[in-house]
Design an enzyme around this catalytic site. Structure first.
Site, PDB file in Angstrom:
ATOM      1  N   SER A  80       0.800  -1.233   0.000  1.00 23.37           N
ATOM      2  CA  SER A  80       0.000   0.000   0.000  1.00 23.37           C
ATOM      3  C   SER A  80       0.831   1.281   0.000  1.00 23.37           C
ATOM      4  O   SER A  80       0.454   2.249  -0.665  1.00 23.37           O
ATOM      5  CB  SER A  80      -0.977   0.001   1.181  1.00 23.37           C
ATOM      6  OG  SER A  80      -1.969  -0.970   0.959  1.00 23.37           O
ATOM      7  N   LYS A  97      -9.225  -5.356  11.878  1.00 24.68           N
ATOM      8  CA  LYS A  97     -10.397  -4.887  11.120  1.00 24.68           C
ATOM      9  C   LYS A  97     -11.704  -4.885  11.927  1.00 24.68           C
ATOM     10  O   LYS A  97     -12.553  -4.027  11.720  1.00 24.68           O
ATOM     11  CB  LYS A  97     -10.574  -5.715   9.848  1.00 24.68           C
ATOM     12  CG  LYS A  97      -9.580  -5.352   8.749  1.00 24.68           C
ATOM     13  CD  LYS A  97      -9.857  -6.192   7.522  1.00 24.68           C
ATOM     14  CE  LYS A  97      -9.340  -5.518   6.278  1.00 24.68           C
ATOM     15  NZ  LYS A  97      -9.767  -6.173   5.053  1.00 24.68           N
ATOM     16  N   ASN A 157     -11.834  -1.114   7.079  1.00 23.72           N
ATOM     17  CA  ASN A 157     -10.493  -1.138   6.465  1.00 23.72           C
ATOM     18  C   ASN A 157      -9.948   0.261   6.230  1.00 23.72           C
ATOM     19  O   ASN A 157      -8.814   0.404   5.775  1.00 23.72           O
ATOM     20  CB  ASN A 157     -10.481  -1.956   5.159  1.00 23.72           C
ATOM     21  CG  ASN A 157     -11.032  -1.175   3.987  1.00 23.72           C
ATOM     22  OD1 ASN A 157     -11.859  -0.284   4.167  1.00 23.72           O
ATOM     23  ND2 ASN A 157     -10.575  -1.487   2.791  1.00 23.72           N
ATOM     24  N   ASP A 167     -13.580  -2.446   0.919  1.00 25.46           N
ATOM     25  CA  ASP A 167     -13.260  -3.724   0.263  1.00 25.46           C
ATOM     26  C   ASP A 167     -14.365  -4.152  -0.718  1.00 25.46           C
ATOM     27  O   ASP A 167     -14.080  -4.544  -1.852  1.00 25.46           O
ATOM     28  CB  ASP A 167     -13.065  -4.841   1.298  1.00 25.46           C
ATOM     29  CG  ASP A 167     -11.704  -4.762   1.981  1.00 25.46           C
ATOM     30  OD1 ASP A 167     -10.767  -4.212   1.387  1.00 25.46           O
ATOM     31  OD2 ASP A 167     -11.595  -5.258   3.115  1.00 25.46           O
ATOM     32  N   ASN A 197     -19.382 -22.656   1.223  1.00 29.67           N
ATOM     33  CA  ASN A 197     -18.180 -22.713   2.069  1.00 29.67           C
ATOM     34  C   ASN A 197     -17.909 -24.121   2.553  1.00 29.67           C
ATOM     35  O   ASN A 197     -18.831 -24.924   2.729  1.00 29.67           O
ATOM     36  CB  ASN A 197     -18.363 -21.774   3.274  1.00 29.67           C
ATOM     37  CG  ASN A 197     -17.047 -21.478   3.965  1.00 29.67           C
ATOM     38  OD1 ASN A 197     -16.038 -21.206   3.297  1.00 29.67           O
ATOM     39  ND2 ASN A 197     -17.034 -21.535   5.289  1.00 29.67           N
ATOM     40  N   THR A 233     -16.966 -25.009   5.481  1.00 25.78           N
ATOM     41  CA  THR A 233     -17.759 -25.126   6.706  1.00 25.78           C
ATOM     42  C   THR A 233     -19.121 -24.505   6.394  1.00 25.78           C
ATOM     43  O   THR A 233     -19.287 -23.277   6.424  1.00 25.78           O
ATOM     44  CB  THR A 233     -17.077 -24.372   7.871  1.00 25.78           C
ATOM     45  OG1 THR A 233     -15.693 -24.762   7.909  1.00 25.78           O
ATOM     46  CG2 THR A 233     -17.740 -24.641   9.198  1.00 25.78           C
ATOM     47  N   TYR A 272      -4.196 -12.193  -4.283  1.00 27.88           N
ATOM     48  CA  TYR A 272      -3.254 -11.287  -4.941  1.00 27.88           C
ATOM     49  C   TYR A 272      -1.924 -12.017  -5.016  1.00 27.88           C
ATOM     50  O   TYR A 272      -1.317 -12.308  -3.994  1.00 27.88           O
ATOM     51  CB  TYR A 272      -3.132  -9.989  -4.141  1.00 27.88           C
ATOM     52  CG  TYR A 272      -1.973  -9.152  -4.598  1.00 27.88           C
ATOM     53  CD1 TYR A 272      -1.980  -8.623  -5.885  1.00 27.88           C
ATOM     54  CD2 TYR A 272      -0.868  -8.938  -3.791  1.00 27.88           C
ATOM     55  CE1 TYR A 272      -0.905  -7.891  -6.339  1.00 27.88           C
ATOM     56  CE2 TYR A 272       0.205  -8.204  -4.242  1.00 27.88           C
ATOM     57  CZ  TYR A 272       0.175  -7.684  -5.515  1.00 27.88           C
ATOM     58  OH  TYR A 272       1.234  -6.964  -5.986  1.00 27.88           O
ATOM     59  N   GLY A 304      -6.772 -10.691  -7.803  1.00 26.09           N
ATOM     60  CA  GLY A 304      -6.949  -9.908  -6.589  1.00 26.09           C
ATOM     61  C   GLY A 304      -6.293  -8.539  -6.601  1.00 26.09           C
ATOM     62  O   GLY A 304      -6.587  -7.700  -5.750  1.00 26.09           O
TER      63      GLY A 304
HETATM   64  P1  NAP Z   1     -10.510 -15.884   6.143  1.00 25.70           P
HETATM   65  O1  NAP Z   1     -11.464 -15.000   6.856  1.00 25.70           O
HETATM   66  O2  NAP Z   1      -9.468 -16.619   6.897  1.00 25.70           O
HETATM   67  O3  NAP Z   1     -11.388 -16.974   5.313  1.00 25.70           O
HETATM   68  C1  NAP Z   1     -10.769 -18.023   4.618  1.00 25.70           C
HETATM   69  C2  NAP Z   1     -11.803 -18.763   3.765  1.00 25.70           C
HETATM   70  O4  NAP Z   1     -11.122 -19.777   3.000  1.00 25.70           O
HETATM   71  C3  NAP Z   1     -12.863 -19.482   4.583  1.00 25.70           C
HETATM   72  O5  NAP Z   1     -14.089 -19.468   3.890  1.00 25.70           O
HETATM   73  C4  NAP Z   1     -12.297 -20.916   4.659  1.00 25.70           C
HETATM   74  O6  NAP Z   1     -13.274 -21.916   4.847  1.00 25.70           O
HETATM   75  C5  NAP Z   1     -11.727 -21.044   3.264  1.00 25.70           C
HETATM   76  N1  NAP Z   1     -10.710 -22.095   3.199  1.00 25.70           N
HETATM   77  C6  NAP Z   1      -9.480 -22.087   3.792  1.00 25.70           C
HETATM   78  N2  NAP Z   1      -8.835 -23.245   3.493  1.00 25.70           N
HETATM   79  C7  NAP Z   1      -9.668 -23.984   2.721  1.00 25.70           C
HETATM   80  C8  NAP Z   1      -9.580 -25.257   2.107  1.00 25.70           C
HETATM   81  N3  NAP Z   1      -8.473 -26.017   2.226  1.00 25.70           N
HETATM   82  N4  NAP Z   1     -10.615 -25.685   1.352  1.00 25.70           N
HETATM   83  C9  NAP Z   1     -11.730 -24.929   1.219  1.00 25.70           C
HETATM   84  N5  NAP Z   1     -11.884 -23.717   1.785  1.00 25.70           N
HETATM   85  C10 NAP Z   1     -10.873 -23.252   2.529  1.00 25.70           C
HETATM   86  O7  NAP Z   1      -9.727 -15.084   5.010  1.00 25.70           O
HETATM   87  P2  NAP Z   1     -10.180 -13.771   4.225  1.00 25.70           P
HETATM   88  O8  NAP Z   1      -9.645 -12.584   4.899  1.00 25.70           O
HETATM   89  O9  NAP Z   1     -11.648 -13.860   3.947  1.00 25.70           O
HETATM   90  O10 NAP Z   1      -9.360 -13.940   2.858  1.00 25.70           O
HETATM   91  C11 NAP Z   1      -9.733 -14.886   1.871  1.00 25.70           C
HETATM   92  C12 NAP Z   1      -8.876 -14.685   0.632  1.00 25.70           C
HETATM   93  O11 NAP Z   1      -9.121 -13.407   0.057  1.00 25.70           O
HETATM   94  C13 NAP Z   1      -7.373 -14.735   0.928  1.00 25.70           C
HETATM   95  O12 NAP Z   1      -6.752 -15.419  -0.133  1.00 25.70           O
HETATM   96  C14 NAP Z   1      -6.961 -13.291   0.937  1.00 25.70           C
HETATM   97  O13 NAP Z   1      -5.610 -13.115   0.556  1.00 25.70           O
HETATM   98  C15 NAP Z   1      -7.884 -12.710  -0.121  1.00 25.70           C
HETATM   99  N6  NAP Z   1      -8.133 -11.261   0.063  1.00 25.70           N
HETATM  100  C16 NAP Z   1      -7.798 -10.430  -0.955  1.00 25.70           C
HETATM  101  C17 NAP Z   1      -8.031  -9.084  -0.853  1.00 25.70           C
HETATM  102  C18 NAP Z   1      -7.657  -8.174  -1.985  1.00 25.70           C
HETATM  103  O14 NAP Z   1      -7.698  -6.959  -1.830  1.00 25.70           O
HETATM  104  N7  NAP Z   1      -7.311  -8.700  -3.134  1.00 25.70           N
HETATM  105  C19 NAP Z   1      -8.613  -8.554   0.311  1.00 25.70           C
HETATM  106  C20 NAP Z   1      -8.951  -9.438   1.343  1.00 25.70           C
HETATM  107  C21 NAP Z   1      -8.700 -10.793   1.217  1.00 25.70           C
HETATM  108  P3  NAP Z   1     -13.698 -22.394   6.345  1.00 25.70           P
HETATM  109  O15 NAP Z   1     -14.664 -21.382   6.850  1.00 25.70           O
HETATM  110  O16 NAP Z   1     -14.313 -23.730   6.123  1.00 25.70           O
HETATM  111  O17 NAP Z   1     -12.435 -22.448   7.152  1.00 25.70           O
END
Ligand code: NAP
Length: 294
Positions: free
Chosen positions: A23, A72, A93, A108, A155, A157, A230, A255
């Protein structure tokens, strides 16, 4: 390097850790491009210091800050006001310090959507499939449903998808469906969807090279695939999910777009000026912007 003098206005990022953030590059390039005397600094704030840090930023005259993991949600009790988006998403954010008040926003979801609308995609009446039900999915589902899309969130879960849908239904007019992230479910829904979002962390970290889209379900060729992960410079290293979509002939977005546009919206709140998105995109990629923008 930004010029620092007695008139420099400060913005930044609070998180823990913050070493990997892009950033500062993105925002400082934007300030420089517009000739604005602002400086964006990364600030590592341990969870126990969050309250003191927010009070300190306000006392030091910061214009605002971005907020990242793990603050957050935790930052909300220290704010005077929340935007409708931040309230619905349950996370902040971006903070603006103005008139003695601390106002929390969430850019976001809107940033995610703006990358789509810039491509001519209007969410109203379209069918969207969101894979994942974590913090990022919450912002995305809210933005899509608020813009009139019919959203299904799947999801691993399943109970988390169900509670995300139930909570957000209180804030948006449209229906939000939920279910399990299972091959049969995806194959059943796939033919009718216009947009598929990977909001899981499958494709990064320990799961790099993996995709949440099942290998035995054909990817809908007319849909847009949007991966929130990303993975470096714009389009440089497509994730396995985006490669599956590309192979089916679908359009793709990675991303970096959400990252740039959430930053652009924060920039606009702090400066009151339209963000130079192409400059920010190029700074994120470590490139010089081309004549055509990006
Ligand atoms: P988070 O709150 O930790 O959520 C993770 C999600 O991934 C949950 O739904 C989890 O499912 C699922 N997951 C994890 N491992 C898995 C597996 N092996 N199989 C199936 N599902 C799985 O994370 P978050 O903050 O939402 O971020 C999610 C993604 O978005 C990340 O890759 C992050 O880098 C990206 N992101 C990008 C931006 C951007 O600006 N580009 C911004 C924010 C986030 P369960 O609930 O079952 O554990």
């Amino acid at each position: 390097m930004p010029r620092i003098d007695g008139h420099t206005r400060l913005v930044g990022l609070i998180g823990y850790p913050v070493e990997h953030t892009r950033s500062p590059q993105m925002h400082n390039a934007a300030f420089e491009a517009l000739g604005l005397n602002y400086c964006y600094v990364p600030l590592a704030v341990a969870p126990a210091d969050l309250s003191a840090a927010i009070a300190g930023l306000a006392a030091l005259g910061f214009v605002g800050v971005n907020v990242t993991i793990p603050h957050k949600q935790a930052v909300i009790p220290y704010l005077d006001e929340l935007s409708a988006e931040a309230q619905a998403i349950g996370a902040v954010n971006t903070i603006v310090f103005a008139g003695g008040r601390r106002i929390g926003y969430n850019t976001d979801g809107a940033g995610f959507l703006r990358a789509l609308t810039d491509r001519g995609f209007s969410a109203a009446g379209r069918r969207a499939l969101v894979l994942g039900a974590g913090g990022a999915a919450r912002a995305v589902v809210y933005a899509l449903a608020q813009a009139g899309a019919e959203v299904t969130v799947l999801n691993r879960t399943e109970a988390k998808a169900a509670s995300l849908a139930a909570e957000l239904r209180r804030y948006v007019p449209g229906e939000i469906q939920s279910g399990a992230l299972a091959s049969g479910q995806i194959a059943r829904l796939a033919p009718a969807v216009d947009l598929v979002v990977n909001a899981t962390s499958v494709g990064m970290g320990a799961h790099v090279g993996e995709s949440p889209w099942p290998a035995d379900a054909p990817f809908p060729s007319t849909a847009i695939a949007y991966d929130l992960i990303y993975s470096g410079a714009v389009g440089a290293r497509p994730t396995a999910f985006l490669r599956q979509a590309e192979a089916a002939g679908a359009q793709t977005l990675d991303g970096s777009y959400m990252l740039v546009y959430q930053g652009a919206l924060a920039f606009e709140k702090w400066t009151g000026q339209p963000a130079p998105v192409a400059v920010m995109m190029a700074a994120l990629s470590g490139e010089t912007p081309g004549a055509d923008g990006i």
